[in-house]
Design an enzyme around this catalytic site. Structure first.
Site, PDB file in Angstrom:
ATOM      1  N   PRO A 153       0.836  -1.214   0.000  1.00 41.83           N
ATOM      2  CA  PRO A 153       0.000   0.000   0.000  1.00 41.83           C
ATOM      3  C   PRO A 153       0.859   1.249   0.000  1.00 41.83           C
ATOM      4  CG  PRO A 153      -0.895  -1.609   1.511  1.00 41.83           C
ATOM      5  CD  PRO A 153       0.410  -2.170   1.015  1.00 41.83           C
ATOM      6  N   CYS A 154       0.438   2.233  -0.777  1.00 39.84           N
ATOM      7  CA  CYS A 154       1.339   3.333  -1.098  1.00 39.84           C
ATOM      8  C   CYS A 154       1.116   4.599  -0.292  1.00 39.84           C
ATOM      9  CB  CYS A 154       1.206   3.670  -2.585  1.00 39.84           C
ATOM     10  SG  CYS A 154      -0.473   4.144  -3.069  1.00 39.84           S
ATOM     11  N   GLN A 155       0.146   4.651   0.613  1.00 42.13           N
ATOM     12  CA  GLN A 155      -0.180   5.922   1.252  1.00 42.13           C
ATOM     13  C   GLN A 155       1.020   6.544   1.974  1.00 42.13           C
ATOM     14  OE1 GLN A 155      -1.970   3.144   1.423  1.00 42.13           O
ATOM     15  NE2 GLN A 155      -4.149   3.546   1.566  1.00 42.13           N
TER      16      GLN A 155
END
Length: 442
Positions: A135-137
């Protein structure tokens, strides 16, 4: 080639590999609704390979309320008992993490056991390629600015260690690690330096692109046939013994015979007023004899209608703002929050996020669809003033390049998250074609 898909989401990245006849051994994803979508997609590919899409269409016609998914699938499993076992081995609804700190997490030892079981079930003993991206957040520039100092402590910054450890264990020929450009600059570049160092220590070279300057290697998926500007980094890792060059994806990009405007994407879909449509049940295409664009023909292949096409209800204040936004967009202007009449403003902040209301202009390429669309539709307004609403899940999926036969399971909010977080299948097909040529013979 055999593929292991990590952080699978709704399967946008693996879809391209399915399309190119890779053998997907397992897909690991923590979100239960995304896993239900992966299950439905596995059913689609299984039935298509057996020339029995009519059974899939029957599933769609029967209605797929998310509260009765398992019951709705029973007739398929009765017809193909082996399919249930395939899904049990392939779709792993597991969360990466340390079980000592997170009761919902699954240990790497347990994940390895499940992957070994999937390999054995498929009569295979190795993985050729690992795909996916944590996940890139916590890497993204916007994400880091919102999270401020908590970004430094966010566990998502370290999810690549789970990816790394599975690369160490299964020693694939190569891997594709998809992420946002912010991964290159997170913690002033130290996160990416650590990633390169760790992979180097276990015998893998990692490349960000053809240039020696990493920041110059950011890809815009829109240049490969995806119908939006979507800037991402595709890290390509490989065992040093192979000495690969970075893949040249340009040779497999999609070519369309028309401009990729919002109108050319969405004009064939049923018009909806706010609140109209259906989240789950099949809606027939309108006027199948009409002239379809090249893209619409592509996206409709193997489809008998559309799902996930329900419009949000909107408040009266928002309706007025949408009308104003659409009228300005038709004149080539974007609404800025300070320009709103005072009676339509809801807060005093007029210095940040000024473009919080944004229209997918009819005669321009759509702007980037992200997971925030699950919270509200203000940044994804439909261009037709007669409809005056935000995009449906299906319309967002069209922009992301998902075929119309791709059913997103779960409540509408979960559907939006799945679409917004996905790698566009058009790009994943480009990746899969290119990697097959580069890696297969080694």
């Amino acid at each position: 080639m055999k593929v292991l898909d990590l952080f699978s989401g709704a399967g946008g990245l693996s879809e391209g590999f399915h399309n190119e006849d890779y053998k997907v051994i397992a897909q690991i994803e923590k979100d239960k609704w995304a896993c239900e979508t992966l299950t439905t997609r596995t059913i689609f590919h299984f039935l298509k390979n057996r020339n029995d899409l009519n059974t899939y269409y029957k599933y769609l016609k029967n209605g797929t309320n998310y509260k009765s998914i398992k019951i709705n699938r029973e007739f398929i499993y009765k017809k193909y008992p082996e399919l249930k076992e395939i899904i049990d081995h392939q779709i792993l609804n597991k969360k990466f993490g340390n079980p000592q700190n997170d009761k919902e997490a699954t240990s790497l030892k347990e994940l390895s056991r499940l992957i070994e079981s999937a390999l054995k079930f498929n009569d295979e003993n190795n993985i050729d390629l690992i795909i996916g991206g944590p996940p890139c957040q916590a890497y993204s520039i916007v994400g880091r600015s919102r999270m401020k100092e908590t970004a430094e402590k966010d566990s998502r910054n370290f999810l690549f260690y789970y990816y790394l450890n599975l690369v160490k264990e299964y020693k694939p020929k190569a891997f594709i690690f998809e992420n946002v450009p912010g991964i290159l600059t997170a913690k002033k570049g130290r996160v990416f330096e650590k990633i390169k160092h760790e992979f180097n220590n276990c015998g893998y070279e990692i490349l960000t692109g053809p240039s020696n300057i990493d920041k110059d290697n950011v890809l815009d998926f829109g240049e490969f046939g995806v119908v939006q500007k979507r800037k991402r980094v595709l890290l390509f890792g490989f065992r040093k013994e192979f000495d690969f060059n970075y893949p040249d994806f340009t040779g497999n990009k999609y070519h369309w015979n028309h401009e990729l405007t919002t109108q050319h994407l969405l004009s064939d879909l049923p018009a909806l007023l706010p609140g109209d449509g259906d989240d789950h049940n099949l809606i027939q295409y309108i006027d199948t004899k009409r002239n379809l664009t090249d893209y619409q023909k592509y996206i409709r292949k193997d489809s008998i209608g559309i799902m996930n096409h329900k419009a949000r209800n909107i408040h009266e204040r928002d309706r007025k703002i949408y009308e104003l936004s659409i009228k300005l967009a038709e004149r080539g202007t974007q609404l800025k929050y300070p320009d709103l009449p005072d009676e339509l403003k809801t807060h005093q902040n007029e210095k940040s996020f000024l473009d919080r209301f944004k229209v997918h202009t009819k005669d321009k390429i759509p702007h980037t669809v992200v997971a925030h669309i699950s919270k509200d539709g203000h940044y994804n307004i439909h261009p037709d003033i007669n409809q005056c609403r935000s995009l449906t899940v299906r319309e967002a999926a069209r922009i992301q390049g998902f075929p119309d036969n791709y059913l997103f399971e779960g409540p509408r909010t979960a559907q939006f998250v799945q679409v917004g977080n996905a790698v566009p299948p058009i790009m994943s097909t480009v990746i899969a074609k290119t990697i097959k040529t580069l890696v297969k013979g080694n």
